[in-house]
Design a protein around this motif. Structure first.
Motif, PDB file in Angstrom:
ATOM      1  N   LEU A 124      -7.836   8.926  -0.760  1.00  0.00           N
ATOM      2  CA  LEU A 124      -7.982   7.760   0.157  1.00  0.00           C
ATOM      3  C   LEU A 124      -9.149   7.613   0.692  1.00  0.00           C
ATOM      4  O   LEU A 124      -9.648   6.497   0.843  1.00  0.00           O
ATOM      5  CB  LEU A 124      -6.674   7.805   1.282  1.00  0.00           C
TER       6      LEU A 124
ATOM      7  N   LEU B  56       0.793  -1.211  -0.087  1.00  0.00           N
ATOM      8  CA  LEU B  56      -0.017   0.175   0.054  1.00  0.00           C
ATOM      9  C   LEU B  56       0.851   1.229  -0.077  1.00  0.00           C
ATOM     10  O   LEU B  56       0.626   2.284  -0.662  1.00  0.00           O
ATOM     11  CB  LEU B  56      -0.992   0.007   1.296  1.00  0.00           C
TER      12      LEU B  56
ATOM     13  N   SER C  50     -11.691   6.222  -1.833  1.00  0.00           N
ATOM     14  CA  SER C  50     -11.024   5.022  -2.375  1.00  0.00           C
ATOM     15  C   SER C  50     -10.933   3.616  -1.593  1.00  0.00           C
ATOM     16  O   SER C  50     -10.254   2.806  -1.910  1.00  0.00           O
ATOM     17  CB  SER C  50      -9.370   5.286  -2.832  1.00  0.00           C
ATOM     18  N   ARG C  51     -11.906   3.737  -0.600  1.00  0.00           N
ATOM     19  CA  ARG C  51     -11.932   2.547   0.505  1.00  0.00           C
ATOM     20  C   ARG C  51     -12.347   1.138  -0.326  1.00  0.00           C
ATOM     21  O   ARG C  51     -11.716   0.198   0.075  1.00  0.00           O
ATOM     22  CB  ARG C  51     -12.706   2.851   1.710  1.00  0.00           C
TER      23      ARG C  51
ATOM     24  N   VAL D 282      -0.092   2.798  -3.674  1.00  0.00           N
ATOM     25  CA  VAL D 282      -1.128   3.795  -3.823  1.00  0.00           C
ATOM     26  C   VAL D 282      -0.454   5.109  -4.391  1.00  0.00           C
ATOM     27  O   VAL D 282      -1.013   5.824  -5.027  1.00  0.00           O
ATOM     28  CB  VAL D 282      -1.681   4.015  -2.626  1.00  0.00           C
TER      29      VAL D 282
ATOM     30  N   LEU E  62      -5.506   0.006  -8.891  1.00  0.00           N
ATOM     31  CA  LEU E  62      -5.644   1.561  -8.372  1.00  0.00           C
ATOM     32  C   LEU E  62      -5.794   2.546  -9.318  1.00  0.00           C
ATOM     33  O   LEU E  62      -6.710   3.573  -9.148  1.00  0.00           O
ATOM     34  CB  LEU E  62      -4.539   1.742  -7.357  1.00  0.00           C
TER      35      LEU E  62
ATOM     36  N   LEU F 148      -9.357  -0.145  -2.119  1.00  0.00           N
ATOM     37  CA  LEU F 148      -8.293  -0.228  -1.248  1.00  0.00           C
ATOM     38  C   LEU F 148      -8.353  -1.585  -0.554  1.00  0.00           C
ATOM     39  O   LEU F 148      -7.655  -2.525  -0.388  1.00  0.00           O
ATOM     40  CB  LEU F 148      -8.200   0.575   0.030  1.00  0.00           C
TER      41      LEU F 148
ATOM     42  N   LEU G 233      -3.738  13.407  -1.588  1.00  0.00           N
ATOM     43  CA  LEU G 233      -3.778  12.087  -1.577  1.00  0.00           C
ATOM     44  C   LEU G 233      -4.207  11.402  -0.227  1.00  0.00           C
ATOM     45  O   LEU G 233      -4.998  10.666  -0.131  1.00  0.00           O
ATOM     46  CB  LEU G 233      -2.431  11.352  -1.873  1.00  0.00           C
ATOM     47  N   TRP G 234      -3.939  11.937   0.839  1.00  0.00           N
ATOM     48  CA  TRP G 234      -4.427  11.580   2.122  1.00  0.00           C
ATOM     49  C   TRP G 234      -5.581  11.975   2.617  1.00  0.00           C
ATOM     50  O   TRP G 234      -6.572  11.357   3.268  1.00  0.00           O
ATOM     51  CB  TRP G 234      -3.339  11.961   3.196  1.00  0.00           C
TER      52      TRP G 234
END
Length: 305
Positions: free
Chosen positions: A219, A113, A222-223, A117, A188, A226, A214-215
């Motif tokens: 994210l 990850l 994008s669960r 990612v 991804l 992921l 991104l954070w």
């Protein structure tokens, strides 16, 4: 004088897709009965196909070795021996090897990850120069047979370039080669491509850099994908056999898959099957807990504005 032309009747809209039973037939009693029969038969068939191997393994572990090797096989044990699971746990020291496997799979998941990612985000949203070339070269590696990569990868982990470290008998020998997974990066990236660029531009106008974007933005939405990537990564590391066998010559540091193969000759057959059942429980539980996220990630094709 005005002449009124007769209006044309609107054609009935065709159904969006073909089905075994048409909507008009479903309105009839016979159509509903046929639908229920087909649905029940399909459901039962798929349930048996998926659950019977699990039932066979669990019941096989509770048989005696002689009954388990009997031909023809018995569907139900003549005598139940549930203590086989406790004996397998103690004789094979499954707790120790289970911990080894959790460390290997968990580390591989975190490392992948951490690498995949940001790589997918950069290829999708930052669009670096020659990004498509880099992605194409990464996808080419998927066409190489895994056996062809064993020797060069093993030489690399025995003498890590620049650092000259020997990673044998260390979990990093599995974590590092698994870090850049081309298939996961592609998954991804395809998901990130569906995220509107307006969100990225709005974050940029608010002063957010690529890392913060991104954070804080990518994210959280994008669960689902992921979860899919996480399951693929953990399952691949959990069941891998050849590579852990090569990098863990120390039997005390081996994973479950390697240990079960090593002790298969010396153990009774029912205890070996019991050990395999116990080794598969964590992955089954992981799937049952996160099945909603997995299915959501598999069906995620767009993001609503």
């Amino acid at each position: 004088m005005t002449i009124t032309l007769p209006r044309k009747k609107k054609r009935a809209e065709a159904p969006s897709g073909r089905t075994l039973v048409s909507p008009s037939q479903l309105r009839t009693r016979g159509g509903k009965t046929l639908y229920v029969i087909v649905f029940v038969c399909t459901f039962v068939a798929f349930t048996i196909a998926f659950l019977f191997p699990l039932y066979w393994a669990v019941t096989g572990a509770m048989k005696t070795p002689a009954e388990l090797a009997r031909t023809p096989a018995t569907l139900v044990p003549q005598q139940w021996h549930p203590e086989s699971f406790a004996e397998a746990w103690s004789q094979m020291n499954l707790g120790k090897y289970l911990l080894n496997t959790v460390v290997v799979a968990g580390g591989a998941w975190l490392v992948q990850l951490a690498v995949d990612v940001p790589a997918a985000f950069a290829l999708s949203k930052l669009r670096p120069k020659f990004g498509n070339v880099v992605l194409g070269l990464m996808l080419v590696t998927l066409m190489l047979p895994a056996a062809a990569l064993l020797v060069p990868t093993y030489v690399t982990v025995t003498d890590l370039p620049l650092l000259h470290l020997n990673l044998i008998n260390s979990p990093t020998a599995i974590w590092l080669p698994a870090a850049a997974n081309a298939f996961n990066i592609y998954l991804l990236k395809r998901f990130f491509d569906q995220i509107p660029d307006e969100l990225i531009e709005a974050a940029r106008l608010d002063g957010a850099g690529p890392v913060r974007t991104l954070w804080r933005i990518i994210l959280p939405i994008s669960r689902p994908i992921l979860a899919v990537v996480s399951i693929l990564t953990i399952v691949a590391a959990w069941k891998d056999f050849i590579w852990p066998l090569l990098v863990f010559p120390d039997t005390g540091k081996q994973t479950l898959s390697v240990m079960l193969q090593r002790v298969a000759i010396d153990l009774p057959l029912n205890l070996l099957v019991a050990g395999m059942v116990l080794a598969s429980i964590p992955m089954i539980a992981l799937f049952l807990v996160f099945q909603r996220q997995i299915f959501a990630g598999l069906t995620a094709g767009s993001i609503k504005g």
